[in-house]
Design an enzyme around this catalytic site. Structure first.
Site, PDB file in Angstrom:
ATOM      1  N   ARG A 114     -13.766  16.118  67.070  1.00 41.23           N
ATOM      2  CA  ARG A 114     -12.930  16.799  65.777  1.00 41.23           C
ATOM      3  C   ARG A 114     -11.499  17.505  65.965  1.00 41.23           C
ATOM      4  O   ARG A 114     -11.496  18.159  66.932  1.00 41.23           O
ATOM      5  CB  ARG A 114     -14.089  17.765  65.010  1.00 41.23           C
ATOM      6  N   THR A 387     -11.653   8.373  55.171  1.00 44.29           N
ATOM      7  CA  THR A 387     -12.113   8.246  56.629  1.00 44.29           C
ATOM      8  C   THR A 387     -12.551   6.852  56.512  1.00 44.29           C
ATOM      9  O   THR A 387     -12.514   6.101  55.817  1.00 44.29           O
ATOM     10  CB  THR A 387     -13.322   9.234  56.208  1.00 44.29           C
ATOM     11  N   THR A 405     -11.268  10.082  61.132  1.00 40.44           N
ATOM     12  CA  THR A 405     -10.655  10.233  59.765  1.00 40.44           C
ATOM     13  C   THR A 405      -9.338  10.852  60.354  1.00 40.44           C
ATOM     14  O   THR A 405      -9.054  11.611  61.272  1.00 40.44           O
ATOM     15  CB  THR A 405     -11.352  11.099  59.023  1.00 40.44           C
ATOM     16  N   ASN A 407      -8.397  12.360  57.141  1.00 37.18           N
ATOM     17  CA  ASN A 407      -8.955  13.156  56.131  1.00 37.18           C
ATOM     18  C   ASN A 407      -8.465  12.399  55.066  1.00 37.18           C
ATOM     19  O   ASN A 407      -8.774  11.303  54.735  1.00 37.18           O
ATOM     20  CB  ASN A 407      -8.235  14.349  56.347  1.00 37.18           C
ATOM     21  N   SER A 458     -17.088  19.388  58.481  1.00 38.00           N
ATOM     22  CA  SER A 458     -16.847  18.048  58.169  1.00 38.00           C
ATOM     23  C   SER A 458     -17.983  17.513  57.168  1.00 38.00           C
ATOM     24  O   SER A 458     -19.383  18.280  57.387  1.00 38.00           O
ATOM     25  CB  SER A 458     -16.827  16.976  59.384  1.00 38.00           C
ATOM     26  N   SER A 459     -18.056  16.418  56.702  1.00 32.84           N
ATOM     27  CA  SER A 459     -18.992  15.863  56.036  1.00 32.84           C
ATOM     28  C   SER A 459     -19.311  14.543  56.660  1.00 32.84           C
ATOM     29  O   SER A 459     -20.500  13.819  56.478  1.00 32.84           O
ATOM     30  CB  SER A 459     -18.924  15.571  54.602  1.00 32.84           C
ATOM     31  N   GLY A 480     -15.490  11.644  52.448  1.00 35.23           N
ATOM     32  CA  GLY A 480     -15.331  12.984  51.900  1.00 35.23           C
ATOM     33  C   GLY A 480     -16.733  13.732  51.733  1.00 35.23           C
ATOM     34  O   GLY A 480     -17.664  13.096  52.599  1.00 35.23           O
TER      35      GLY A 480
HETATM   36  N1  GLY Z   1     -12.261  14.661  56.312  1.00 35.46           N
HETATM   37  C1  GLY Z   1     -13.386  14.710  55.709  1.00 35.46           C
HETATM   38  C2  GLY Z   1     -14.547  15.085  56.388  1.00 35.46           C
HETATM   39  O1  GLY Z   1     -14.500  15.397  57.870  1.00 35.46           O
HETATM   40  O2  GLY Z   1     -15.549  15.437  55.744  1.00 35.46           O
END
Ligand code: GLY
Length: 579
Positions: A114, A387, A405, A407, A458-459, A480
């Site tokens: 990340r 993503t 991603t 984003n 993050s998701s 997302g």
């Molecule tokens: N950028 C989307 C996530 O990491 O959830």
């Protein structure tokens, strides 16, 4: 797999709408991969290996690495690198991601690459002097970028691979240097974002040209090829130090961004303990913090586990209501408690415990909506959920699930001048201000506040499901905040509703994220069930597509792989390859 000749494909295409040919002006071939004539394959079956990703050329590159003797980890790296070239809207070297893997030695691993907040970042950096949020700055241009993690992630992954990094990266270099034919949706999206590319760049990027882009046009990325060559020849240093680092820091200085050469040099990918739990005889392996994905998956699956959802039926008003209510409760916890565990204490054990989750469902009333707490609902922008996910499996029993991603679509929209790659706008995944929704409408609090060096929540939910301790499903999606709910529903579709992999991916999805207090449904979701939900007190909101899921299902005899089935989501340019 036998590839379909161009003329034949064109004929078939008229009938089934699945295979679309691309004819580029040049007739280059990339490592025997024809980058100018390719087709969309939505389902592929084999027994030795499979790759499913957001672009046919990336899946083909991944499969070529498997055929060359690489394993799923090698193929996952090669596919990501190819996506950085052929799928610039989300594929990247200037962003970050998460990998969940299961090795042939039966070890579950995760790699966190990340992005991180630059060292000069601060909690209120996106607030004006009156405390008003400046979301344009967290979402677009130089200040929106976190320190990229993807390249460090590739090298951390390579520890589990078999081939040399040089072999793995070469197809991406060839695709960048020689070009490839773009798809219709890519042409459309380059044209749509032309204004932003001009607005947020100090050097005009290759995605801008005078005439509108059209399907089949060739995209050549010489600067990106040169960056990839530096990574090939110098390893991590080819990105985080030397010329590439100099190009990034100069770009930042020109555009008032924060990333420095020291930030880049200090970046490290981290192996973390996976979130692992049982669900109805299966083992689910997911990503821990700073992704909320694994914990949300555990909360949602555990909250439905003893409620016999299989008896309620697929997408009946009763089963959808149950799933919506567990989604609501899990996302409320996300907003309150979740963030980078290296910086804040996240009560992971409690939030995932049976006792807590039982309590959490105590106020669930069959047939009646439980209203979310009233705070300012967020505005969802469905077009920004760019993503991308890839799933890979090999003949040795390795399985790799990666979500990566920038984003938003094309991230910050800023391309590093001379470097040829897009930078992320991942800083918007932090809580800019409590109560202010990010671009996905997600809310957060102190746990996800900005701090130097911290990773934004993050998701992303790359997931592997084991059955009898062998890889069974490799799954994930972009989208997302809709990512965890899409993966949750895909898993339930297979385990509880016994759907085929294709149906599990392509069936309509729905989404609830606590706030805004509404059930979002895809265009093909049943109108009758939507009406039934409204009668129970739910606000139902139509939206475009939810997720683009890449799924691999593996069938085993006692010790050997019998069948590997890969599915590319019908919703995008996604493609599945297998042999
Ligand atoms: N950028 C989307 C996530 O990491 O959830």
């Amino acid at each position: 797999m036998k590839r379909i000749p161009f003329q034949f494909t064109f004929f078939v295409c008229v009938v089934c709408q699945l295979f679309i040919p691309y004819l580029g002006s040049a007739q280059e071939k990339t490592n025997s991969i024809d980058a100018f004539h390719y087709t969309f394959q939505k389902k592929a079956i084999g027994s030795q290996g499979a790759v499913s990703s957001a672009h046919p050329l990336a899946s083909i590159v991944g499969l070529s690495i498997l055929k060359k003797g690489g394993n799923a980890f090698d193929a996952a790296i090669a596919t990501q690198l190819a996506l950085a070239v052929v799928y610039p809207v989300a594929g990247n070297i200037g962003g970050g991601g998460f990998l969940v893997g299961y090795t042939d030695k039966k070890k579950a691993i995760t790699i966190d690459y990340r992005e991180k907040a630059p060292s000069a970042a601060s909690k209120n950096m996106y607030l004006d002097s009156l405390g008003n949020p400046l979301l344009n700055l967290s979402q677009n241009g130089h200040l929106a970028s976190g320190v990229p993690g993807s390249v460090a992630g590739f090298f951390a992954t390579h520890k589990y691979g078999k081939l040399s990094f040089k072999e793995i990266i070469q197809p991406a270099i060839d695709l960048a240097a020689n070009g490839f034919a773009i798809t219709a949706s890519q042409a459309e999206s380059f044209n749509e974002d032309r204004k932003e590319f001009l607005q947020y760049n100090t050097v005009i990027p290759v995605f801008v040209k005078t005439q509108p882009w059209k399907e089949g046009d060739t995209l050549i990325q010489k600067d990106l090829a040169a960056t990839l060559i530096r990574i090939r020849d110098q390893g991590m240093k080819g990105f985080y130090e030397g010329e590439t680092a100099e190009l990034i820091s100069s770009e930042m200085k020109r555009g008032n961004g924060l990333i420095t050469k020291e930030d880049l040099k200090a970046y490290k990918a981290i192996e973390r303990e996976p979130i692992q739990f049982d669900y109805k005889g299966h083992t689910i392996i997911g990503m821990p913090m700073p992704s909320s994905g694994g914990l949300l998956m555990k909360q949602m699956l555990k909250m439905i586990e003893d409620r016999h959802i299989e008896k309620l039926g697929f997408q009946t008003s009763a089963s959808v209501q149950l799933m919506v209510e567990v989604e609501r409760r899990a996302y409320a916890d996300r907003a309150e408690f979740m963030g980078d565990q290296d910086y804040v204490k996240v009560p992971v054990q409690t939030l995932g415990s049976d006792a807590y989750l039982k309590l959490r469902m105590q106020d669930f009333i069959t047939g009646k909506a439980t209203p979310s707490t009233q705070i300012k609902p967020g505005n969802i922008n469905p077009e920004s959920e760019e993503t991308t996910h890839l799933s890979v499996a090999d003949q040795y029993g390795n399985a790799v699930s990666v979500t990566t991603t920038l984003n938003g679509g094309y991230g910050s929209k800023t391309v590093v001048g001379g470097g040829g790659f897009l930078l992320n706008n991942e800083m918007d995944d932090f809580t800019v201000k409590p109560g202010v929704p990010n671009m996905y409408g997600a809310l957060g609090k102190e746990a996800n506040a900005i701090a130097p060096g911290k990773r934004m929540l993050s998701s992303m939910s790359p997931t592997i499901v084991l059955k009898h301790n062998k890889p069974y499903l490799v799954v994930g999606t972009p989208g997302g905040t809709t990512i965890p709910t899409s993966v949750f529903q895909t898993i339930v579709n297979i385990i509880d509703f016994h759907q085929s992999p294709k149906d599990a991916v392509n069936n309509p999805k729905f989404h609830h994220q606590w706030l805004p207090d509404q059930v979002m449904i895809e265009h093909d979701f049943s109108k009758n069930i939507a009406n039934a939900l409204e009668e129970m007190g739910y606000k139902v909101q139509n939206r475009g597509e939810i997720g683009r899921t890449e799924l691999i299902q593996m069938g085993w005899t006692h010790k050997k792989i019998k069948k590997i089935e890969a599915i590319g989501d019908y919703r995008g340019d996604d493609d599945a390859e297998a042999y």
